[in-house]
Design an enzyme around this catalytic site. Structure first.
Site, PDB file in Angstrom:
ATOM      1  N   TYR A  68       0.818  -1.215   0.000  1.00 13.34           N
ATOM      2  CA  TYR A  68       0.000   0.000   0.000  1.00 13.34           C
ATOM      3  C   TYR A  68       0.853   1.267   0.000  1.00 13.34           C
ATOM      4  O   TYR A  68       0.735   2.110  -0.890  1.00 13.34           O
ATOM      5  CB  TYR A  68      -0.942  -0.018   1.205  1.00 13.34           C
ATOM      6  CG  TYR A  68      -1.651   1.296   1.449  1.00 13.34           C
ATOM      7  CD1 TYR A  68      -2.446   1.873   0.465  1.00 13.34           C
ATOM      8  CD2 TYR A  68      -1.531   1.972   2.671  1.00 13.34           C
ATOM      9  CE1 TYR A  68      -3.095   3.080   0.680  1.00 13.34           C
ATOM     10  CE2 TYR A  68      -2.178   3.174   2.892  1.00 13.34           C
ATOM     11  CZ  TYR A  68      -2.955   3.725   1.897  1.00 13.34           C
ATOM     12  OH  TYR A  68      -3.591   4.919   2.107  1.00 13.34           O
ATOM     13  N   LYS A  94       1.477   3.914  -3.158  1.00  8.70           N
ATOM     14  CA  LYS A  94       1.055   5.305  -2.955  1.00  8.70           C
ATOM     15  C   LYS A  94       2.242   6.251  -3.103  1.00  8.70           C
ATOM     16  O   LYS A  94       2.108   7.353  -3.649  1.00  8.70           O
ATOM     17  CB  LYS A  94       0.410   5.473  -1.584  1.00  8.70           C
ATOM     18  CG  LYS A  94      -0.952   4.805  -1.437  1.00  8.70           C
ATOM     19  CD  LYS A  94      -2.020   5.438  -2.322  1.00  8.70           C
ATOM     20  CE  LYS A  94      -2.489   6.762  -1.786  1.00  8.70           C
ATOM     21  NZ  LYS A  94      -3.621   7.316  -2.589  1.00  8.70           N
TER      22      LYS A  94
END
Length: 403
Positions: free
Chosen positions: A239, A243
């Site tokens: 994640y 990002k």
């Protein structure tokens, strides 16, 4: 100096929201419609094959939620008519060119009208499949940038990221992380990173299919592969890695776009508006809270001296109070515990302190320059965190998620 109004700025604005079925986008939409009914239009990008399917998702998964009950009560019989005039469900997907908006007339209408874009589209699972996380969190940003550059009246591109794009740094963490992130990927340019990671993903998937792997095996392997690639580049999980790459793409390719990046830490339930404790699905910390309170998670690695944005120490006190009637068989599940320990270790043992100078400066300027600043208060110092966790967040989790 004449004081301005935030509500005045929002009047007659045309806004595009991606990730429209997500928690932050939904709260943003509700607030705008409730406090500034004279907003011109809000386009909601919804993953759907056609307009009717997009409308169905909008009404079932957004407008129909309890979050909108205050606005619904306020408008009464006019609610549905108001929504039909102000909100447009747009079938699309950030993983495609032009955000997957196929209707040429609608696309041109958006290019000629949109003034604000809120990009909230993301997959937030720490261990998401690498192919999916890359498509949405990283390459989806490139499609968004391309779309934004075609919006002739754009005043602001607001991108929701995460504070943990910083990785596992210690000490004071500055808000400008671009040079740090560029260094962490060892000089990798946006172009060859794009080509390289697409290539390794395609090769991995092709190998798995050639081996006759089941869908479950492919899913599990691609999850582990994401963690592996993240750690290779110096990030703890899929994640935050994807990002961070999305942010690098933004910084390298934004050109003259008016860009604002917001980096939340741990997102939880609503504090006061439109009412306390509303939450959609499990937020970051809630799998730990629910796992403990259901007896599936009996312990979790943490450093009691670390600064953490949520009060895990309150879970113990609150569990008997709020979860007694949904308690399941008490048993230790080592696999679950070890998986959660691995995923949450970077945050439970986090040694960094985020510099929030920009946020504090924004608070100062807002209070000095805007007559309605109190309507948009975002000062966390006003929150009694123990009371919030005990009497707002956990009851909200029970009411809106664990039902």
């Amino acid at each position: 100096m004449e004081l301005k109004t935030i509500l005045g700025y929002l009047k007659d604005k045309i806004i595009l929201v991606t990730g429209a079925t997500g928690f932050l986008a939904m709260v943003f939409l509700e607030k705008i419609l409730r406090v500034q009914p004279n907003v011109e239009k809000v386009y909601l990008l919804v993953r759907a094959p056609d307009t009717n399917s997009a409308k169905d998702r909008m009404h079932n998964e957004i407008i129909g939620k309890a979050l909108f009950k205050v606005l619904r009560e306020k408008l009464g019989a006019d609610f549905d008519n108001f929504i039909s005039k102000k909100v447009v469900a747009v079938p699309g997907d950030v993983t495609f060119e032009n955000l997957g908006v196929k209707d040429i007339k609608l696309r041109e209408e958006m290019f000629n009208g949109v003034q604000i874009i809120l990009n909230s589209a993301a997959t937030t699972n720490f261990d998401e499949r690498y192919d999916i996380a890359l498509d949405v969190n990283t390459f989806g940003v490139l499609h968004l940038l391309s779309f934004a550059k075609k919006c002739l009246k754009l005043e602001m591109l607001l991108h929701i990221s995460t504070a943990y794009v910083c990785g596992e740094r210690e000490g004071l963490i500055p808000e400008d992380l671009s040079s740090f992130m560029d260094e962490k990927v060892k000089g990798t340019t946006k172009f060859n990173f794009q080509v390289q990671e697409k290539k390794v993903v395609e090769e991995k998937l092709n190998d798995l299919k050639a081996e006759g792997a089941s869908e479950e095996n492919i899913r599990s392997t691609m999850k582990d592969f994401g963690i592996e690639r993240a750690k290779l580049y110096g990030w703890p999980n899929t994640y935050v890695f994807t990002k961070a790459m999305g942010e690098i793409f933004l910084e390298n390719s934004k050109g003259n776009l008016p860009l604002v990046i917001i980096r939340p830490t741990v997102v939880t339930s609503t504090y006061k508006e439109p009412f306390p404790g509303w939450i959609q699905g499990f937020r970051t910390i809630d799998s730990v809270i629910a796992g403990y309170c259901k007896g599936k998670l009996t312990c979790l690695l943490a450093d009691p001296m670390s600064v953490f944005d949520m009060g895990l120490k309150f879970v113990n006190k609150a569990s008997g109070q709020y979860f007694e009637d949904i308690y399941v068989n008490y048993s230790r599940k080592l696999t679950l515990v070890m998986r959660l320990v691995e995923l949450y270790k970077p945050y439970m043992l986090f040694k960094g302190i985020f510099d929030d100078s920009n946020s504090r400066e924004l608070q100062k300027l807002t209070s000095e320059c805007y007559i309605d600043a109190k309507e948009f208060n975002f000062d966390p110092k006003c929150i009694d965190w123990e009371d919030y966790i005990m009497n707002t967040h956990i009851p909200g989790l029970r009411k809106h998620v664990l039902v």
